[in-house]
Design an enzyme around this catalytic site. Structure first.
Site, PDB file in Angstrom:
ATOM      1  NE  ARG A  63      -4.306  -1.846   1.643  1.00  0.00           N
ATOM      2  CZ  ARG A  63      -5.366  -1.996   2.418  1.00  0.00           C
ATOM      3  NH1 ARG A  63      -5.389  -1.474   3.628  1.00  0.00           N
ATOM      4  NH2 ARG A  63      -6.415  -2.671   1.981  1.00  0.00           N
ATOM      5  CB  SER A  64       0.516   4.558   1.604  1.00  0.00           C
ATOM      6  OG  SER A  64      -0.672   4.918   0.942  1.00  0.00           O
ATOM      7  CB  VAL A  65       5.053   0.912   2.469  1.00  0.00           C
ATOM      8  CG1 VAL A  65       6.560   0.676   2.422  1.00  0.00           C
ATOM      9  CG2 VAL A  65       4.576   0.827   3.920  1.00  0.00           C
ATOM     10  CE  LYS A  67       0.451   8.192  -1.186  1.00  0.00           C
ATOM     11  NZ  LYS A  67      -0.406   7.056  -0.820  1.00  0.00           N
TER      12      LYS A  67
END
Length: 396
Positions: A63-65, A67
């Site tokens: 997921r947003s890791v 980014k």
């Protein structure tokens, strides 16, 4: 496991016993060498007929890791003289200047200040990954605030903002750039665009119930006027619109979604790859394949850019106070990391990866048991506290 990190092993075991963990891994590098390597549980929660144990090389959509990995690309392009962080996004991507965005700077985009965290018309899952609809939609979108004057987490739109900017500057997709310039030289099992032949290694995401907080912990928690969960429940809120930029919610176990490699949320990696990546941002890796990679990724000036505060205070999307550098979340109440100089990124539902230059640590925790929450997952935070405890004992 290196001597002195036993509290981390104990906290990892307690996550399974007390905090609802199903399958996970945690790796820590110090001074470029692996000091902790833990894994356990099941790779496929909820799939009784095909249940399999989590292996050392199991990878996971994080997921947003993602980014934090993707954000290294514009910073490295700046380091190489190919991208001006104070240049206007529209200089590289002319279509982006539409609808009042002509003054958006590259640094605004990276620090969640561009003003386009949501779309007036959400994209379908197929449109989100087609490489055309997302960039076109954010280019046409009118900002929710004057760019540069406030910040709000660009939960989904960060994918299309960053991917199109990198494509315009380099001529390559961001996934290909990462594969060629970062993952292969550093021998990382990390993909923004998962190859079909790697599918059997991937842990299956499933929701799991978070343990109830103790009355004492509830009494100590600072509660904003409106929680992110309450804001998300309001269909008219910016929070709901930002997290709902793709509707319906995509199936994150779908091979097509994993192959797309959305840089806001669709990266796949092992815990080792993420910890090694962050270790390489801040220092040399003795076992890197090339001299350039082994010499570290971020030059000192670039490291300063990554962890210098660009945005702080009330977040218009997450509703709590957040802190961002250029592409990275910084240590604070909404995202507790190892110390004031740490920088990295959590993933909604649990995963977390970061670097702490002061202790020369690269840290990563990945999980397939998705608990509710955007930041400060109790399992990840138990591990971070255990690292602090171990370091304090080593220094005593």
């Amino acid at each position: 496991m290196a001597d002195g990190f036993e509290p981390v092993r104990d906290a990892f075991a307690e996550n399974f016993a007390k905090r609802g963990e199903r399958g996970a891994a945690m790796v820590l590098y110090r001074d470029g060498e692996k000091a902790v390597d833990l894994w356990g549980g099941t790779k496929d929660p909820g799939q009784e007929a095909h249940d399999a144990p989590w292996e050392q090389d199991t990878a996971q959509v994080v997921r947003s890791v993602t980014k934090g990995v993707a954000s290294a690309v514009p910073l490295l392009l700046h380091q190489r003289g190919q991208l001006d962080l104070d240049g206007r996004v529209g200089t590289y991507w002319p279509e982006f200047k539409e609808s009042g965005k002509e003054r958006v700077l590259v640094r605004h985009l990276l620090a969640h200040r561009a003003g386009v965290p949501a779309l007036d018309t959400p994209l379908t899952p197929a449109e989100a990954i087609d490489g055309i609809s997302g960039p076109r939609a954010v280019a046409a979108q009118r900002p929710d605030w004057e760019p540069g004057t406030a910040h709000g987490y660009h939960a989904q739109t960060y994918s299309w903002l960053l991917s199109e900017l990198v494509k315009r500057v380099t001529g390559r997709t961001i996934g290909r750039w990462i594969a060629e310039e970062i993952a292969r030289p550093l021998a990382l099992d990390l993909w923004l665009g998962l190859p079909e032949e790697q599918l059997d290694r991937i842990g299956r995401i499933e929701p799991v119930e978070a343990p109830a907080a103790s009355p004492a912990a509830q009494g100590l928690r600072l509660r904003p006027k409106r929680s992110v969960a309450e804001a998300y429940a309001d269909p008219e809120s910016l929070t709901r619109r930002a997290f709902g930029a793709i509707s319906p919610v995509p199936d994150e176990n779908d091979p097509a979604y994993l192959a797309a490699g959305l840089p806001a949320s669709g990266g796949v990696a092992t815990a080792d790859a993420l910890a090694r990546f962050y270790a390489a941002l801040i220092g040399p890796l003795p076992s890197a394949r090339t001299a350039r990679a082994g010499g570290r990724l971020f030059a000192p000036a670039t490291l300063t850019l990554a962890r210098t505060e660009e945005s702080a205070g009330p977040d218009r999307v997450l509703v709590v106070g957040t802190r961002f550098g250029l592409g990275y979340m910084l240590h604070g109440p909404a995202c507790p990391l190892l110390g004031p100089g740490s920088f990295g990124h959590p993933g909604r539902g649990g995963s977390l990866a970061f670097a702490d230059p002061e202790t020369r640590i690269g840290f990563a925790y990945v999980t397939n048991g998705m608990q509710r929450g955007v930041t400060a997952d109790p399992r990840a935070q138990a591990l971070v506290r255990a690292v602090r405890k171990a370091l304090a004992a080593q220094e005593a």
